[in-house]
Design an enzyme around this catalytic site. Structure first.
Site, mmCIF file in Angstrom:
data_model
loop_
_atom_site.group_PDB
_atom_site.id
_atom_site.type_symbol
_atom_site.label_atom_id
_atom_site.label_comp_id
_atom_site.label_asym_id
_atom_site.label_seq_id
_atom_site.Cartn_x
_atom_site.Cartn_y
_atom_site.Cartn_z
ATOM 1 N N HIS A 1 7.623 -7.649 -3.640
ATOM 2 C CA HIS A 1 6.315 -8.057 -4.178
ATOM 3 C C HIS A 1 6.444 -9.379 -4.941
ATOM 4 C CE1 HIS A 1 3.881 -4.472 -3.330
ATOM 5 N NE2 HIS A 1 5.043 -3.846 -3.370
ATOM 6 N N GLU B 1 4.158 -11.154 -6.123
ATOM 7 C CA GLU B 1 3.079 -11.373 -7.088
ATOM 8 C C GLU B 1 3.371 -10.802 -8.469
ATOM 9 O OE1 GLU B 1 2.998 -9.709 -4.343
ATOM 10 O OE2 GLU B 1 2.196 -7.701 -4.602
ATOM 11 N N GLY C 1 -20.866 -12.149 -26.697
ATOM 12 C CA GLY C 1 -19.542 -12.022 -26.097
ATOM 13 C C GLY C 1 -19.330 -13.129 -25.069
ATOM 14 N N CYS D 1 5.324 -6.103 1.704
ATOM 15 C CA CYS D 1 5.723 -4.692 1.642
ATOM 16 C C CYS D 1 5.058 -3.866 2.754
ATOM 17 C CB CYS D 1 5.421 -4.146 0.245
ATOM 18 S SG CYS D 1 6.302 -2.632 -0.089
ATOM 19 N N TYR D 2 4.080 -3.019 2.435
ATOM 20 C CA TYR D 2 3.382 -2.285 3.504
ATOM 21 C C TYR D 2 2.816 -3.279 4.519
ATOM 22 C CZ TYR D 2 0.106 0.829 5.898
ATOM 23 O OH TYR D 2 -0.572 1.546 6.862
ATOM 24 N N GLY E 1 0.838 -1.207 0.000
ATOM 25 C CA GLY E 1 0.000 0.000 0.000
ATOM 26 C C GLY E 1 0.859 1.237 0.000
ATOM 27 N N ASP F 1 -18.623 -13.210 -21.808
ATOM 28 C CA ASP F 1 -19.232 -13.163 -20.471
ATOM 29 C C ASP F 1 -20.725 -13.502 -20.512
ATOM 30 O OD1 ASP F 1 -16.723 -12.306 -19.914
ATOM 31 O OD2 ASP F 1 -17.267 -10.193 -19.653
ATOM 32 N N LYS G 1 -11.506 -12.927 -15.863
ATOM 33 C CA LYS G 1 -11.819 -13.219 -17.270
ATOM 34 C C LYS G 1 -11.307 -14.604 -17.714
ATOM 35 C CE LYS G 1 -13.270 -11.350 -21.226
ATOM 36 N NZ LYS G 1 -14.506 -10.589 -21.349
#
Ligand code: XMP
Length: 524
Positions: free
Chosen positions: A181, A183, A236, A86-87, A59, A238, A380
């Site tokens: 990080h 990720e 589409g 991190c934060y 953050g 979705d 998605k």
């Protein structure tokens, strides 16, 4: 939808730009997780959510500031593993009795650090197993503050030149805290750390698409009972996946409405209707409203005016057909998880409207309908995986996005039937070229825009005075930013020749090499 049957991991969001990536990494490990902003994570919330493990995100704030974001202290007494990033690391240290220093003030030898760094391991830690094959690992750092003194119970397990507490842990409590990080892409082996963390926390990896399908079907049945559901189907990914899933759950209680506004691509309406009505045997209303839309768009050339007309008519038309379905109490929508996440905004300023996006928002309240949103927990790519699980053909699942206002926003200036016909043909040739060259899946979105300008050309021995068009193809991850696709000159030349030879009405082809920003993907 009720997910209590899954083992759950809680991500407490302190406002990092990359919190969603933590969730991605975990979902890839078949672990169900939810991101919640720290303000919402109260003692009562924690007790109710009953996480099997917790991750504190990074953050932008500083724990040295009074009133900076914190988790509830009960997080530390739940008896579940915690990983601070991190934060999140600094929060843990501060909360548990360590010390954090701000900015570049030294203490414990640390300073601010941004970008690539290399961590060297120290001692044995199960969280790191399978890591550090080369003695040191590349990681991505982005911190101003740093830990200056560890909280009691913690040991150091990895250091970098500017972060003496790069990896820390209290193995008795299963609390871990890292300064970097794991990720992000620039921590190449970072996924391993998450894998080890969820293994230590005892997750069995029960989040699979097969399990999700079963559970979603049960939840839809429980929510809807014997009532009817309507669904706006665009073709589409979705809306298609949502429709097939709901149809599997409640059969003919679902009716889909496919609105053909005359702004669809070549063969699109037939393709959608054939797939859903004939193949899936779904009750489907094919609302042919081309005259209505094209009539109202006649003479309009302002992009926002066009978008507003289409948005308004779409809602009117949808409502008209929905009213014919007696007893409909629910509206199905293909809302995804990224649309749902309440991200923490530290700036809080209203953002500028670039384009009025077209959707059916506002409709449920107006019509007194309740929402069914079976995809609201999925990303998605998970929706695509679910579509495959449900047997939707790959050609549907891998489709490029197509905007609600359709070809209207690929036809700058006035929309005429002549221009739409030319555009449809040119677009079909272009997409055919892309498919033939095996490029379709490398591209986020590709289309032709017909320009509001005629240019002079020469074909055979004659003069032509026809439309110019622009080819657009972009790469993107989420449509928020994009870059133009680097086609070869051979490909562009061959495609231009084909379009000019095969499409009457176009005598000039250009390639749009604008990225987003400063451009947008669509032309309007
Ligand atoms: P822009 O043009 O804003 O587009 O860079 C980003 C992505 O959104 C799609 N798009 C829309 N999708 N309704 C939609 O459903 C809309 O009104 C709309 N406008 C743009 C666009 O195709 C791209 O994928």
């Amino acid at each position: 939808m009720d997910n209590t049957t899954h083992e759950r991991l809680l991500i407490v969001d302190f406002g990092s730009q990359v919190t969603q990536l933590i969730a991605r990494r975990l979902r890839e490990l078949n672990v169900y997780c939810e991101i919640h902003p720290y303000q919402n994570v109260t003692d009562a919330f924690l007790a109710d959510f009953a996480p099997k493990a917790i991750i504190f995100s990074g953050g932008p704030d500083s724990v040295t500031r009074d009133g900076s974001p914190r988790p509830p202290q009960s997080a530390y007494t739940l008896g579940v593993p915690i990983l601070g990033i991190c934060y999140g690391q600094q929060v843990m240290m501060q909360d548990l009795g360590g010390e954090v220093h701000g900015g570049k003030i030294s203490g414990g030898g640390g300073t601010a650090e941004f970008g690539r760094a290399f961590v060297t391991p120290q001692g044995e830690l199960s969280l790191l197993s399978g890591w550090f094959a080369d003695e040191k690992e590349q990681v991505w750092m982005s911190h101003g503050d740093h830990v200056a003194k560890l909280a009691p119970g913690f040991e150091v397990y990895g250091t970098s030149p500017n972060a003496p507490y790069a990896i820390t842990g209290d193995t008795a409590r299963n609390f871990y805290a890292v300064q970097f990080h794991p990720e992000v892409h620039h921590t190449p082996n970072g996924a391993k750390l998450y894998e080890n963390f969820v293994r230590l926390a005892g997750f069995s990896g029960d989040w699979t698409m097969g399990a999700y399908r079963e559970q979603a079907i049960a939840a839809i049945r429980a929510q809807v009972g014997d009532k009817k559901v309507i669904c706006g189907l665009s073709g589409g990914v979705d809306s298609s996946v949502a429709a097939v899933l709901i149809h599997e759950a409640i059969g003919d209680q679902l009716t889909c409405v496919f609105v053909d506004h005359g702004l669809l691509r070549q063969g699109e309406a037939e393709e959608v209707v054939t797939m859903f009505r004939d193949h899936y045997n779904m009750p489907l209303i094919h609302a042919d409203e081309q005259e209505l839309f094209l009539g109202e768009l006649d003479g309009q050339s302002d992009p926002e005016t066009k978008r507003k007309i289409i948005g308004r008519l779409f809602i009117d038309v949808f409502q008209k057909y929905a009213n014919e379905i007696e007893g409909a109490e629910f509206l199905a929508q293909g809302t995804l998880y990224p649309d749902v996440i309440e991200s923490v905004s530290f700036s809080g300023g209203p953002s500028v409207t670039i384009k009025s996006h077209h959707n059916v928002g506002g409709l449920p309240e107006k019509m007194g309908l309740k929402l069914v949103e079976p995809l609201r927990e999925l990303f998605k790519d998970e929706v695509r995986a679910l579509g495959t699980e449900l047997g939707l053909p790959a050609s549907f699942i891998g489709r490029h996005p197509f905007p609600g206002p359709g070809l209207a926003i690929r036809c700058p200036g006035e929309i005429t039937r002549e221009k739409l016909d030319i555009l449809r043909k040119a677009d079909a040739v272009y997409i055919d070229q892309i498919r033939k060259h095996g490029l379709y899946d490398d591209i986020w979105q590709a289309f032709v825009a017909i320009l509001p300008v005629r240019t002079v050309g020469v074909m055979g021995d004659g003069r032509t005075y026809d439309f110019a068009c622009a080819l657009r193809a972009v790469t993107s991850v989420d449509g928020m930013t994009a870059d133009y696709y680097p086609f070869s000159h051979e490909f562009l030349g061959e495609t231009a020749t084909r379009i000019i030879n095969e499409v009457q009405g176009i005598n000039r082809v250009t390639y749009d090499i604008t990225s987003k920003p400063p451009g947008t993907i669509e032309w309007e």
